[in-house]
Design a protein around this motif. Structure first.
Motif, PDB file in Angstrom:
ATOM      1  N   ALA A   1     -32.723  -8.304  10.538  1.00  0.00           N
ATOM      2  CA  ALA A   1     -31.738  -7.811  11.589  1.00  0.00           C
ATOM      3  C   ALA A   1     -31.787  -9.076  12.715  1.00  0.00           C
ATOM      4  N   MET A   2     -30.734  -9.402  13.476  1.00  0.00           N
ATOM      5  CA  MET A   2     -30.719 -10.559  14.194  1.00  0.00           C
ATOM      6  C   MET A   2     -30.875  -9.921  15.769  1.00  0.00           C
ATOM      7  N   HIS A   3     -31.919 -10.370  16.087  1.00  0.00           N
ATOM      8  CA  HIS A   3     -32.350  -9.965  17.553  1.00  0.00           C
ATOM      9  C   HIS A   3     -31.333 -10.393  18.709  1.00  0.00           C
ATOM     10  N   GLY A   4     -30.954  -9.479  19.462  1.00  0.00           N
ATOM     11  CA  GLY A   4     -30.207  -9.826  20.488  1.00  0.00           C
ATOM     12  C   GLY A   4     -28.648 -10.206  20.173  1.00  0.00           C
ATOM     13  N   GLN A  11     -34.066  -7.301  23.559  1.00  0.00           N
ATOM     14  CA  GLN A  11     -34.260  -5.935  23.106  1.00  0.00           C
ATOM     15  C   GLN A  11     -33.335  -5.275  22.003  1.00  0.00           C
ATOM     16  N   VAL A  12     -32.033  -6.018  22.044  1.00  0.00           N
ATOM     17  CA  VAL A  12     -30.977  -5.368  21.106  1.00  0.00           C
ATOM     18  C   VAL A  12     -31.347  -5.860  19.507  1.00  0.00           C
ATOM     19  N   VAL A  13     -31.501  -5.009  18.706  1.00  0.00           N
ATOM     20  CA  VAL A  13     -31.493  -5.650  17.440  1.00  0.00           C
ATOM     21  C   VAL A  13     -30.227  -5.065  16.606  1.00  0.00           C
ATOM     22  N   PHE A  14     -29.817  -6.042  15.947  1.00  0.00           N
ATOM     23  CA  PHE A  14     -28.691  -5.688  15.110  1.00  0.00           C
ATOM     24  C   PHE A  14     -29.016  -5.398  13.739  1.00  0.00           C
ATOM     25  N   MET A  15     -28.256  -4.069  13.131  1.00  0.00           N
ATOM     26  CA  MET A  15     -28.531  -3.864  11.548  1.00  0.00           C
ATOM     27  C   MET A  15     -27.212  -3.582  11.010  1.00  0.00           C
ATOM     28  N   GLN A  16     -27.022  -4.014  10.040  1.00  0.00           N
ATOM     29  CA  GLN A  16     -25.687  -3.896   9.110  1.00  0.00           C
ATOM     30  C   GLN A  16     -25.824  -2.331   8.714  1.00  0.00           C
ATOM     31  N   LEU A  19     -20.008   2.593   7.832  1.00  0.00           N
ATOM     32  CA  LEU A  19     -19.794   4.098   7.406  1.00  0.00           C
ATOM     33  C   LEU A  19     -18.869   4.502   6.619  1.00  0.00           C
ATOM     34  N   ALA A  20     -18.272   3.260   6.128  1.00  0.00           N
ATOM     35  CA  ALA A  20     -17.297   3.684   4.931  1.00  0.00           C
ATOM     36  C   ALA A  20     -17.959   3.514   3.692  1.00  0.00           C
ATOM     37  N   SER A  21     -19.220   3.386   3.507  1.00  0.00           N
ATOM     38  CA  SER A  21     -20.029   3.434   2.456  1.00  0.00           C
ATOM     39  C   SER A  21     -21.301   4.144   2.493  1.00  0.00           C
ATOM     40  N   LEU A  22     -21.409   5.076   1.877  1.00  0.00           N
ATOM     41  CA  LEU A  22     -22.561   6.238   1.774  1.00  0.00           C
ATOM     42  C   LEU A  22     -23.665   5.419   1.258  1.00  0.00           C
ATOM     43  N   LYS A  23     -23.581   4.469   0.643  1.00  0.00           N
ATOM     44  CA  LYS A  23     -24.661   3.669   0.182  1.00  0.00           C
ATOM     45  C   LYS A  23     -25.232   2.946   1.262  1.00  0.00           C
ATOM     46  N   SER A  24     -24.182   2.325   1.910  1.00  0.00           N
ATOM     47  CA  SER A  24     -24.479   1.523   3.204  1.00  0.00           C
ATOM     48  C   SER A  24     -25.336   2.454   4.126  1.00  0.00           C
ATOM     49  N   VAL A  25     -24.846   3.456   4.321  1.00  0.00           N
ATOM     50  CA  VAL A  25     -25.539   4.563   5.434  1.00  0.00           C
ATOM     51  C   VAL A  25     -26.902   4.757   5.019  1.00  0.00           C
ATOM     52  N   ARG A  26     -27.203   5.127   3.687  1.00  0.00           N
ATOM     53  CA  ARG A  26     -28.424   5.295   3.146  1.00  0.00           C
ATOM     54  C   ARG A  26     -29.537   4.010   3.234  1.00  0.00           C
ATOM     55  N   SER A  27     -28.875   2.813   2.889  1.00  0.00           N
ATOM     56  CA  SER A  27     -29.806   1.692   2.900  1.00  0.00           C
ATOM     57  C   SER A  27     -30.120   1.373   4.511  1.00  0.00           C
ATOM     58  N   PHE A  28     -29.164   1.364   5.443  1.00  0.00           N
ATOM     59  CA  PHE A  28     -29.318   1.430   6.786  1.00  0.00           C
ATOM     60  C   PHE A  28     -30.422   2.209   7.223  1.00  0.00           C
ATOM     61  N   GLU A  30     -32.903   3.655   5.579  1.00  0.00           N
ATOM     62  CA  GLU A  30     -34.010   3.292   5.053  1.00  0.00           C
ATOM     63  C   GLU A  30     -34.600   2.281   5.727  1.00  0.00           C
ATOM     64  N   THR A  31     -33.799   1.111   5.947  1.00  0.00           N
ATOM     65  CA  THR A  31     -34.402  -0.066   6.667  1.00  0.00           C
ATOM     66  C   THR A  31     -34.959   0.426   8.152  1.00  0.00           C
ATOM     67  N   PHE A  32     -33.884   1.228   8.892  1.00  0.00           N
ATOM     68  CA  PHE A  32     -34.287   1.744  10.275  1.00  0.00           C
ATOM     69  C   PHE A  32     -35.443   2.467  10.425  1.00  0.00           C
ATOM     70  N   LEU A  33     -35.887   3.542   9.396  1.00  0.00           N
ATOM     71  CA  LEU A  33     -36.980   4.116   9.494  1.00  0.00           C
ATOM     72  C   LEU A  33     -38.365   3.467   9.107  1.00  0.00           C
ATOM     73  N   LYS A  34     -37.898   2.342   8.432  1.00  0.00           N
ATOM     74  CA  LYS A  34     -39.141   1.482   7.875  1.00  0.00           C
ATOM     75  C   LYS A  34     -39.608   0.449   9.180  1.00  0.00           C
ATOM     76  N   THR A  35     -38.668   0.219  10.036  1.00  0.00           N
ATOM     77  CA  THR A  35     -38.882  -0.757  11.095  1.00  0.00           C
ATOM     78  C   THR A  35     -38.998  -0.256  12.498  1.00  0.00           C
ATOM     79  N   GLU A  36     -38.419   0.804  12.705  1.00  0.00           N
ATOM     80  CA  GLU A  36     -38.349   1.302  14.028  1.00  0.00           C
ATOM     81  C   GLU A  36     -39.136   2.763  14.243  1.00  0.00           C
TER      82      GLU A  36
END
Length: 241
Positions: A1-4, A11-16, A19-28, A30-36
Motif C-alpha cells: 500500500a502507498m500511504h497518502g 490517512q489515505v491508503v492506496f490498495m490495488q 473490478l474487471a477481474s474477480l481474481k483481483s477483487v478477491r486478492s484486494f 484478502e489484503t484489506f481484511l488482513k490489514t484494516e
C-alpha cells in the motif's frame, strides 16, 4: 500500500483493485481484511461505458459496474457487519430506467466477441445501472435486522474519464447533454456523501436517491423477484454459490 497516494493525506491508503477481474477483487479483499480492522462505509463507485470483456469474459459494463461490486461487497460484508452501524453505497444512474436484464446474455463469452456498437455499449451501461438498483434492493432485504444499511443513487452527470472510451461521435452527441446536466466532481459527489453520512436515513435502506433526496426508481428497479434472481445468478457467476 502507498500511504497518502496522490492525495498528500497520510490517512489515505492506496490498495490495488481491478473490478474487471474477480481474481483481483478477491486478492484486494484478502489484503484489506488482513490489514484494516475497520470498515464503516463502502462506496461502490465504478461506472464504465465501454465495449469489451472482463478477464473472465463478462460484458465489461456488467462485469465492472455490477459483478465486481457484488463480489467485493459480499467479501467485505462480515467486516461491515462487525463494525456497524455501517453503510454500503452503490452509485447507479438515472439511465437505470432504460435498463433491462436478459439472464441469457449474462454468461461469460467464450468465443471472440463481435465488436459492440456505441449504442449497445450504452444499453449495456443502462442495464448495469439497473443491476446496481436491484442489488441494493436485495442487499437491504438480506441485511434486515442488522446494523448495516445500503443505498443507491444518481450522482449527477460528472464529466470524468467515464466517457473517454466512447467513440468520438458518441462523445459529440453526449457533450451538449452532459453540459446541460453537468456537475464538477465535487458537485457530483454530494448525493454520494449524503447517503454515506446523513443521519436518520437508516429506515430508507435499499432505496434510491438523487439530488440528496429520496426518488422513485424505474419499474424494473422495484421488482423484488428480479432482484432476488439477479442475486442468485450473480452468486453463481462469481463462484460464491
Amino acid at each position: 500500500a502507498m500511504h497518502g497516494y496522490g492525495s498528500g493525506n497520510p490517512q489515505v491508503v492506496f490498495m490495488q483493485l481491478d473490478l474487471a477481474s474477480l481474481k483481483s477483487v478477491r486478492s484486494f479483499a484478502e489484503t484489506f481484511l488482513k490489514t484494516e480492522p475497520r470498515l464503516d462505509i463502502l462506496i461502490n463507485n465504478a461506472g464504465v461505458i465501454s465495449p469489451g470483456c472482463t478477464e473472465e469474459g463478462f460484458d465489461l459494463a456488467f462485469g465492472v459496474n455490477h459483478l465486481g461490486h457484488f463480489l467485493l461487497t459480499n467479501l467485505l460484508l462480515e467486516r461491515l457487519w462487525r463494525c456497524g452501524p455501517s453503510r454500503v453505497i452503490t452509485v447507479s444512474a438515472l439511465l437505470h430506467r432504460f435498463g433491462s436484464i436478459d439472464f441469457q446474455l449474462l454468461a461469460p463469452q467464450t468465443d471472440a466477441v463481435p465488436p459492440q456498437s456505441a449504442w449497445s455499449s450504452l444499453q449495456a451501461y443502462c442495464n448495469s445501472k439497473l443491476c446496481n438498483v436491484l442489488f441494493t434492493r436485495e442487499l437491504a432485504n438480506r441485511l434486515e435486522g442488522t446494523d448495516v444499511t445500503c443505498y443507491t443513487l444518481h450522482p449527477g452527470v460528472i464529466y470524468t474519464e467515464l466517457c473517454c472510451n466512447l467513440s468520438q461521435w458518441l462523445q459529440l452527441l453526449m457533450m451538449p447533454l452532459a453540459k446541460l446536466f453537468l456537475l464538477d466532481p465535487s458537485g457530483g459527489c454530494q448525493t454520494t456523501l449524503y447517503c454515506a453520512l446523513q443521519e436518520g436515513i437508516e429506515p430508507l435502506s435499499g432505496r434510491y436517491f438523487s439530488n440528496c433526496a429520496l426518488q422513485q426508481v424505474g419499474a424494473n428497479g422495484r421488482d423484488d423477484g428480479l432482484a432476488k434472481k439477479l442475486w442468485e445468478v450473480s452468486e453463481r457467476l462469481t463462484g460464491m454459490a
